[in-house]
Write an enzyme that holds these catalytic residues in place. Structure first.
Site, PDB file in Angstrom:
ATOM      1  CD  GLU A  41      -3.108  -0.165   0.051  1.00 53.14           C
ATOM      2  OE1 GLU A  41      -3.077   0.150  -1.153  1.00 53.14           O
ATOM      3  OE2 GLU A  41      -3.817  -1.086   0.493  1.00 53.14           O
ATOM      4  CB  THR A  43       4.663   0.373  -2.375  1.00 51.37           C
ATOM      5  OG1 THR A  43       3.625  -0.506  -2.793  1.00 51.37           O
ATOM      6  CG2 THR A  43       4.915   0.194  -0.890  1.00 51.37           C
ATOM      7  CD  GLU A 174      -8.036   8.505 -10.282  1.00 51.37           C
ATOM      8  OE1 GLU A 174      -8.463   7.562 -10.981  1.00 51.37           O
ATOM      9  OE2 GLU A 174      -8.288   8.615  -9.078  1.00 51.37           O
ATOM     10  CG  ASP A 186      -6.099   1.760  -7.812  1.00 46.96           C
ATOM     11  OD1 ASP A 186      -5.508   0.903  -7.138  1.00 46.96           O
ATOM     12  OD2 ASP A 186      -6.481   2.851  -7.356  1.00 46.96           O
TER      13      ASP A 186
HETATM   14  C1  GLA Z   1      -5.099   4.660  -4.374  1.00 45.78           C
HETATM   15  C2  GLA Z   1      -4.301   4.967  -5.639  1.00 45.78           C
HETATM   16  C3  GLA Z   1      -3.270   3.881  -5.926  1.00 45.78           C
HETATM   17  C4  GLA Z   1      -2.431   3.569  -4.694  1.00 45.78           C
HETATM   18  C5  GLA Z   1      -3.309   3.380  -3.465  1.00 45.78           C
HETATM   19  C6  GLA Z   1      -2.495   3.255  -2.195  1.00 45.78           C
HETATM   20  O1  GLA Z   1      -5.903   3.533  -4.581  1.00 45.78           O
HETATM   21  O2  GLA Z   1      -5.159   5.104  -6.742  1.00 45.78           O
HETATM   22  O3  GLA Z   1      -2.463   4.250  -7.010  1.00 45.78           O
HETATM   23  O4  GLA Z   1      -1.452   4.535  -4.489  1.00 45.78           O
HETATM   24  O5  GLA Z   1      -4.220   4.453  -3.281  1.00 45.78           O
HETATM   25  O6  GLA Z   1      -1.734   2.098  -2.239  1.00 45.78           O
END
Ligand code: GLA
Length: 403
Positions: A41, A43, A174, A186
């Site tokens: 997370e 990272t 985004e 994501d």
């Molecule tokens: C959100 C962001 C991702 C990631 C997470 C944390 O979901 O969209 O890119 O940085 O937070 O891990």
């Protein structure tokens, strides 16, 4: 409603026809899943490793060509109060909308704009959007909408793009249209996931390994706090900037290249807070590596411990948790030690933080009892209603099908 069922997609086609009228030919559907991040997370934007999996909740973009160069878009779940469709031309500059109620439309506009910048000659279309993926629950409803939109627009244009390029285009959308400087996790898992597997992604090379999930008698689940704190987006960008500053003072591009040696040499230039951020990023990569190995061995106890340890690091070092997330993690742990014995091996917040969901490793048989216990305690002690609880199935990435 399971959007993956052909009968449900036939219903969606009917909804598109009811909304826009016209012939029923050439209707297709881009179906993009949501995701849960198992570990790794905060990272991704530090050049680290992440291990998310796609889930069987989706955004459907049902679409059909239109004879003129413009997009007409209707979002069933977001336009409840009789809002007009969003309509914009493809031959002029695609503007970002300011009205807070129309923010969802910026995801579609952003993706259209970035695809144009990447040289795709977009063609007109009508888009009917519907999702069974809860929004704001930390399950990547925005990446899911972006990727489904991108696939619909590419299909309308009769063009193809490699999945990782689609993910990169959506990430750019985004950044520029939603104002969140998100990493690449994501969008990558939404485009590249495989059913039955988690996706181990190296956020520098963007190489993936599909990690099979065979955990006999155990499943991943999410519990939604039902809260989304306002500072989520601004704190996210702040954490990212802090990490970039730390990397800069070490003379490296991202914290991926940072080691204890850098901290020994240049640590005096960092504040105590920055030291903690770096510690989270360095230790989270180690936990991700350990987690991937434990997953391959099917070692539930180790996986659970790593989830709890990851949560502590996000709470204390990265400071992106909130009282509701902490309460759920603690209550699941307590429940498993007594009232619903052995129901949960480990849990942690998932996604950006400041609300959203907790991911946990649970025994499906005990899941209803665990959920009920948690909902009661959440109500009693925090005066809040649990936002929802789902048992998860590792699912496939985006697909485009005929309706
Ligand atoms: C959100 C962001 C991702 C990631 C997470 C944390 O979901 O969209 O890119 O940085 O937070 O891990």
């Amino acid at each position: 409603m399971n959007l993956n069922k052909p009968s449900v997609r036939a219903e969606l086609k009917e909804s598109l026809l009811a909304r826009f009228g016209g012939p029923s030919r050439n209707v297709r559907c881009a179906l993009a899943p949501g995701r849960v991040n198992l570990i790794g997370e905060h990272t991704d934007y530090n050049g680290g490793f992440v291990l998310p999996m796609a889930i069987a909740r989706h955004t459907a973009v049902v679409f059909r060509p239109l004879g003129r160069p413009c997009l007409r878009v209707y979002a069933a779940d977001m336009d409840r109060r009789g809002e007009p469709d969003d309509e914009f031309g493809l031959n002029s500059r695609i503007k970002r909308l300011r009205a807070p109620k129309r923010q969802w439309a910026n995801y579609v506009r952003g993706v259209a704009c970035v695809l144009k910048q990447r040289g795709i000659r977009l063609k007109g279309g009508e888009l009917y959007i519907h999702a069974d993926l809860p929004r704001g629950a930390g399950l990547s409803s925005s990446a899911s909408l972006e990727v489904a939109t991108a696939m619909a627009l590419l299909k309308l244009a009769g063009q193809k793009m490699p999945p990782q390029d689609v993910a990169l285009a959506c990430q750019k959308a985004e950044h520029t249209y939603a104002g969140v400087r998100c990493g690449i996790m994501d969008q990558s898992v939404v485009t590249r996931a495989r059913a039955g597997h988690a996706l181990l992604l190296d956020c520098v090379s963007l190489r993936v390994q599909h990690a099979p999930i065979y955990l006999k008698n155990w499943s991943f689940a999410v519990f939604d706090t039902g809260v989304r704190h306002k500072l989520a987006a601004s704190e996210y960008n702040k954490r990212r900037a802090e990490c970039e500053r730390a990397a800069k003072s070490f003379g490296v591009k991202t914290l991926r290249q940072a080691s204890v040696a850098h901290l020994m040499k240049a640590g005096h230039r960092l504040s105590a807070g920055q030291h903690r951020r770096v510690r989270h990023v360095l230790t989270e990569d180690l936990r991700t590596a350990q987690f991937a190995a434990a997953l391959a061995r099917g070692d539930v106890e180790e996986l659970g411990q790593l989830l709890y340890a990851g949560h502590a690091s996000l709470r204390d070092d990265y400071q992106v948790s909130c009282p509701e997330l902490d309460f759920i993690v603690k209550t699941l742990q307590r429940a498993s030690a007594g009232p619903v014995r052995g129901a949960c091996a480990g849990a942690r917040m998932t996604g950006g933080g400041f609300g959203g969901s907790v991911v946990a490793l649970v025994r499906p048989k005990k899941f209803p009892a665990l959920r009920n216990y948690l909902a009661r305690q959440y109500q009693r002690q925090r005066k809040r209603t649990l936002g929802g609880a789902l048992l998860l199935e590792p699912s496939a990435g985006v697909t485009v099908v005929r309706c």
